[in-house]
Design a protein around this motif. Structure first.
Motif, PDB file in Angstrom:
ATOM      1  N   VAL A   7      -4.970  -3.876  -6.380  1.00  0.00           N
ATOM      2  CA  VAL A   7      -4.424  -3.847  -7.561  1.00  0.00           C
ATOM      3  C   VAL A   7      -5.891  -4.513  -8.163  1.00  0.00           C
ATOM      4  O   VAL A   7      -5.800  -5.927  -8.176  1.00  0.00           O
ATOM      5  CB  VAL A   7      -3.376  -4.919  -8.413  1.00  0.00           C
ATOM      6  N   THR A   8      -6.288  -4.017  -9.525  1.00  0.00           N
ATOM      7  CA  THR A   8      -7.254  -4.815 -10.334  1.00  0.00           C
ATOM      8  C   THR A   8      -6.734  -4.949 -11.558  1.00  0.00           C
ATOM      9  O   THR A   8      -5.678  -4.843 -11.640  1.00  0.00           O
ATOM     10  CB  THR A   8      -8.597  -3.787 -10.874  1.00  0.00           C
ATOM     11  N   LEU A   9      -6.941  -6.725 -11.578  1.00  0.00           N
ATOM     12  CA  LEU A   9      -6.168  -7.309 -12.896  1.00  0.00           C
ATOM     13  C   LEU A   9      -6.805  -8.415 -13.458  1.00  0.00           C
ATOM     14  O   LEU A   9      -8.020  -8.501 -12.676  1.00  0.00           O
ATOM     15  CB  LEU A   9      -5.171  -8.210 -12.705  1.00  0.00           C
ATOM     16  N   LEU A  10      -7.043  -8.686 -14.744  1.00  0.00           N
ATOM     17  CA  LEU A  10      -7.463  -9.895 -15.804  1.00  0.00           C
ATOM     18  C   LEU A  10      -6.438 -10.083 -15.823  1.00  0.00           C
ATOM     19  O   LEU A  10      -5.228 -10.758 -16.707  1.00  0.00           O
ATOM     20  CB  LEU A  10      -8.352  -8.839 -16.681  1.00  0.00           C
ATOM     21  N   LEU A  44       2.711  -9.273  -4.391  1.00  0.00           N
ATOM     22  CA  LEU A  44       2.026  -7.763  -3.622  1.00  0.00           C
ATOM     23  C   LEU A  44       2.120  -8.020  -2.814  1.00  0.00           C
ATOM     24  O   LEU A  44       2.374  -6.701  -1.712  1.00  0.00           O
ATOM     25  CB  LEU A  44       0.516  -7.554  -4.405  1.00  0.00           C
ATOM     26  N   GLU A  45       1.423  -8.741  -1.918  1.00  0.00           N
ATOM     27  CA  GLU A  45       1.382  -8.344  -0.322  1.00  0.00           C
ATOM     28  C   GLU A  45       2.231  -8.389   0.077  1.00  0.00           C
ATOM     29  O   GLU A  45       2.774  -7.491   1.526  1.00  0.00           O
ATOM     30  CB  GLU A  45       0.393  -9.829   0.554  1.00  0.00           C
ATOM     31  N   ARG A  46       3.882  -8.769  -0.673  1.00  0.00           N
ATOM     32  CA  ARG A  46       5.123  -8.813   0.529  1.00  0.00           C
ATOM     33  C   ARG A  46       5.775  -7.000   0.205  1.00  0.00           C
ATOM     34  O   ARG A  46       6.245  -6.505   1.254  1.00  0.00           O
ATOM     35  CB  ARG A  46       6.107  -9.441  -0.168  1.00  0.00           C
ATOM     36  N   HIS A  47       5.038  -6.808  -1.971  1.00  0.00           N
ATOM     37  CA  HIS A  47       5.935  -5.542  -1.516  1.00  0.00           C
ATOM     38  C   HIS A  47       4.773  -4.934  -0.576  1.00  0.00           C
ATOM     39  O   HIS A  47       5.691  -3.292   0.057  1.00  0.00           O
ATOM     40  CB  HIS A  47       5.145  -5.087  -3.330  1.00  0.00           C
ATOM     41  N   LEU A  48       3.281  -4.373  -0.679  1.00  0.00           N
ATOM     42  CA  LEU A  48       3.142  -3.931   0.514  1.00  0.00           C
ATOM     43  C   LEU A  48       3.389  -4.039   2.065  1.00  0.00           C
ATOM     44  O   LEU A  48       3.274  -2.900   2.820  1.00  0.00           O
ATOM     45  CB  LEU A  48       1.477  -4.073   0.295  1.00  0.00           C
ATOM     46  N   ARG A  49       3.553  -5.026   2.630  1.00  0.00           N
ATOM     47  CA  ARG A  49       4.209  -5.173   3.673  1.00  0.00           C
ATOM     48  C   ARG A  49       5.549  -4.578   3.617  1.00  0.00           C
ATOM     49  O   ARG A  49       6.097  -3.457   4.940  1.00  0.00           O
ATOM     50  CB  ARG A  49       4.569  -6.772   4.511  1.00  0.00           C
ATOM     51  N   GLU A  50       6.969  -4.332   3.476  1.00  0.00           N
ATOM     52  CA  GLU A  50       7.834  -3.749   2.757  1.00  0.00           C
ATOM     53  C   GLU A  50       7.614  -1.868   2.728  1.00  0.00           C
ATOM     54  O   GLU A  50       7.859  -1.612   3.524  1.00  0.00           O
ATOM     55  CB  GLU A  50       8.423  -4.353   1.724  1.00  0.00           C
ATOM     56  N   ARG A  51       6.419  -1.577   1.874  1.00  0.00           N
ATOM     57  CA  ARG A  51       6.049  -0.162   2.092  1.00  0.00           C
ATOM     58  C   ARG A  51       5.597   0.134   3.241  1.00  0.00           C
ATOM     59  O   ARG A  51       5.769   1.184   3.206  1.00  0.00           O
ATOM     60  CB  ARG A  51       4.637   0.092   1.086  1.00  0.00           C
ATOM     61  N   ALA A  52       4.859  -0.485   3.930  1.00  0.00           N
ATOM     62  CA  ALA A  52       4.220  -0.058   4.807  1.00  0.00           C
ATOM     63  C   ALA A  52       5.726  -0.187   6.534  1.00  0.00           C
ATOM     64  O   ALA A  52       4.948   1.259   6.858  1.00  0.00           O
ATOM     65  CB  ALA A  52       2.824  -1.026   5.774  1.00  0.00           C
ATOM     66  N   GLY A  66       1.167   7.219 -11.848  1.00  0.00           N
ATOM     67  CA  GLY A  66       2.546   8.409 -12.109  1.00  0.00           C
ATOM     68  C   GLY A  66       3.572   6.638 -11.558  1.00  0.00           C
ATOM     69  O   GLY A  66       3.522   5.665 -11.295  1.00  0.00           O
ATOM     70  N   LEU A  67       4.669   7.586 -11.101  1.00  0.00           N
ATOM     71  CA  LEU A  67       5.987   7.699 -10.471  1.00  0.00           C
ATOM     72  C   LEU A  67       5.481   6.244  -8.838  1.00  0.00           C
ATOM     73  O   LEU A  67       6.025   5.312  -8.910  1.00  0.00           O
ATOM     74  CB  LEU A  67       6.897   8.288 -10.755  1.00  0.00           C
ATOM     75  N   ALA A  68       4.606   6.731  -8.083  1.00  0.00           N
ATOM     76  CA  ALA A  68       3.918   6.039  -7.287  1.00  0.00           C
ATOM     77  C   ALA A  68       3.768   5.022  -7.113  1.00  0.00           C
ATOM     78  O   ALA A  68       3.986   3.966  -6.727  1.00  0.00           O
ATOM     79  CB  ALA A  68       2.789   7.241  -6.324  1.00  0.00           C
ATOM     80  N   ALA A  69       2.959   4.430  -8.053  1.00  0.00           N
ATOM     81  CA  ALA A  69       2.751   2.860  -8.330  1.00  0.00           C
ATOM     82  C   ALA A  69       3.368   1.630  -8.817  1.00  0.00           C
ATOM     83  O   ALA A  69       3.239   1.027  -9.910  1.00  0.00           O
ATOM     84  CB  ALA A  69       1.518   2.836  -9.311  1.00  0.00           C
ATOM     85  N   LEU A  70       5.214   2.460  -9.068  1.00  0.00           N
ATOM     86  CA  LEU A  70       5.401   1.835  -9.852  1.00  0.00           C
ATOM     87  C   LEU A  70       6.420   0.180  -9.442  1.00  0.00           C
ATOM     88  O   LEU A  70       6.294  -0.570  -9.724  1.00  0.00           O
ATOM     89  CB  LEU A  70       7.315   1.882 -10.356  1.00  0.00           C
ATOM     90  N   GLY A  71       6.314   0.299  -7.943  1.00  0.00           N
ATOM     91  CA  GLY A  71       6.524  -0.702  -6.484  1.00  0.00           C
ATOM     92  C   GLY A  71       5.835  -1.697  -6.645  1.00  0.00           C
ATOM     93  O   GLY A  71       6.070  -2.551  -6.902  1.00  0.00           O
ATOM     94  N   ALA A  72       4.089  -1.653  -6.886  1.00  0.00           N
ATOM     95  CA  ALA A  72       3.633  -2.516  -7.166  1.00  0.00           C
ATOM     96  C   ALA A  72       3.576  -3.393  -8.442  1.00  0.00           C
ATOM     97  O   ALA A  72       2.948  -4.672  -8.470  1.00  0.00           O
ATOM     98  CB  ALA A  72       2.109  -1.974  -6.732  1.00  0.00           C
ATOM     99  N   VAL A  73       3.547  -2.268  -9.597  1.00  0.00           N
ATOM    100  CA  VAL A  73       3.729  -3.104 -10.810  1.00  0.00           C
ATOM    101  C   VAL A  73       4.969  -3.722 -10.862  1.00  0.00           C
ATOM    102  O   VAL A  73       4.545  -5.202 -11.706  1.00  0.00           O
ATOM    103  CB  VAL A  73       3.868  -1.455 -12.316  1.00  0.00           C
TER     104      VAL A  73
END
Length: 354
Positions: free
Chosen positions: A203-206, A174-182, A139-146
């Motif tokens: 995030v899992t990814l291939l 992703l680390e920068r995004h998570l730091r800003e979120r925190a 949903g919308l809560a995951a858009l920032g990481a996307v």
């Protein structure tokens, strides 16, 4: 500038209230007629019926006006969501450096066009590079990481000569995004507990690279392996998995898995775990491998068929977002050509003895 914005905001409000203008005017006339006209206050059944008809007409007009306004707002919201999806999860080109591609996404959030799944494919001097991933939750809560992962991939895929360098860039983004979120979720700023805290996000990814000869380089960060469609449907080997991004740091040395190939005519189906974990009312999992088996078809037709089968299996009630990216190798294998006669090494002729 401020005055202009205020005028635009006032104009927007007037447009939203426009459908209610006529019913409101009729309502004002009906109230004035009821309480200001002596004829309307006369007793008797005919006058009561006339009054009821007038107010019923006014009420119907108000309901229709509100419904029309809500329909316009819904159409605007859908247009914005469609534009967001085209920018964020833009559909890949039909053909990319000899590969045929198609992608599609189903969101588990009702009314949402985008969710926590991501995919992208770009042609680079190093080969066609592809990423597909799944942010924890949906949903919308995951858009920032996307946004963080896709934005980094679209630059790094062209800049980094090695696929491992691309993966490092995705991890840092992703680390920068998570730091800003925190930081934003700190009690001193947020004032309440977040529903989806950044500390629980990963995030899992291939990450793949398809070279001109069909050789694959693959990094698997805790993501389901793709299926390869050729003479049969088989799970493509992708090597030992790495941890999902955001859980543990990546190893100091990154070596992609390079033992797999995508031969001409073969198809690769990349997917998120929502496809294989979808259940029906009896709790049975969706058989993705069985759905992929069948007659050969274009990547776009395959995406549509899988989506239809998923919705039929779950009754339209998905528990998680589902993303599919289908890649078919349409490159022609050129057979080895014999050397030209003039370039062949001439054999020595046996000498004749007199």
């Amino acid at each position: 500038m401020i005055r202009t914005r205020s005028l635009l905001a006032d104009g927007s409000r007037l447009r939203r209230l426009a459908p209610l203008a006529l019913p409101s005017a009729w309502g004002a006339v009906a109230v004035a007629w009821k309480f200001g006209c002596p004829l309307a206050r006369q007793p008797g059944l005919p006058m009561r019926i006339a009054t009821s008809v007038v107010f019923l007409t006014v009420g119907t007009g108000l309901v229709l006006g509100i419904q029309r306004g809500l329909a316009r707002e819904l159409a605007r919201a859908r247009a914005v969501a469609a534009a967001t999806q085209r920018v964020l999860l833009r559909p890949p080109p039909d053909r990319l450096d000899g590969l045929a591609l198609a992608a599609g996404q189903l969101s588990a959030t009702r009314g949402a066009s985008v969710g926590g799944d991501l995919y992208e494919a770009v042609a680079t001097p190093h080969g066609v590079r592809i990423v597909i991933g799944d942010v924890r939750g949906h949903g919308l809560a995951a858009l920032g990481a996307v946004v963080a992962v896709l934005g980094s991939f679209r630059e790094a895929a062209h800049d980094e000569p090695e696929l491992g360098g691309v993966l490092r860039r995705l991890e840092r983004a992703l680390e920068r995004h998570l730091r800003e979120r925190a930081r934003d979720e700190h009690p001193a700023r947020a004032g309440s507990e977040p529903r989806h805290p950044a500390a629980e996000e990963f995030v899992t990814l291939l990450l793949l690279e398809v070279r001109s000869d069909g050789r694959l380089s693959v990094f698997n960060c805790g993501h389901p392996g793709p299926y390869r469609l050729g003479r049969r449907v088989e799970r493509l080997p992708v090597g030992d998995p790495l941890p999902p991004l955001g859980v543990l740091p990546l190893p100091a040395v990154l070596a992609p898995y390079t033992a797999a190939r995508l031969l001409p005519g073969e198809t690769l189906v990349l997917h998120t775990d929502g496809a294989e974990e979808a259940r029906d009312r009896r709790g049975r999992f969706f058989a993705l491998d069985a759905t992929l088996a069948g007659a050969a078809e274009s990547p776009a037709a395959l995406v549509r068929r899988v989506h239809a089968a998923l919705l039929h299996h779950t009754g339209g009630r998905l528990a998680d977002d589902v993303a599919l990216l289908v890649v078919r190798n349409d490159r022609v294998r050129v057979p080895a050509q014999p050397a030209e006669p003039g370039l062949r090494r001439s054999r020595p002729t046996p000498s004749s003895h007199c």
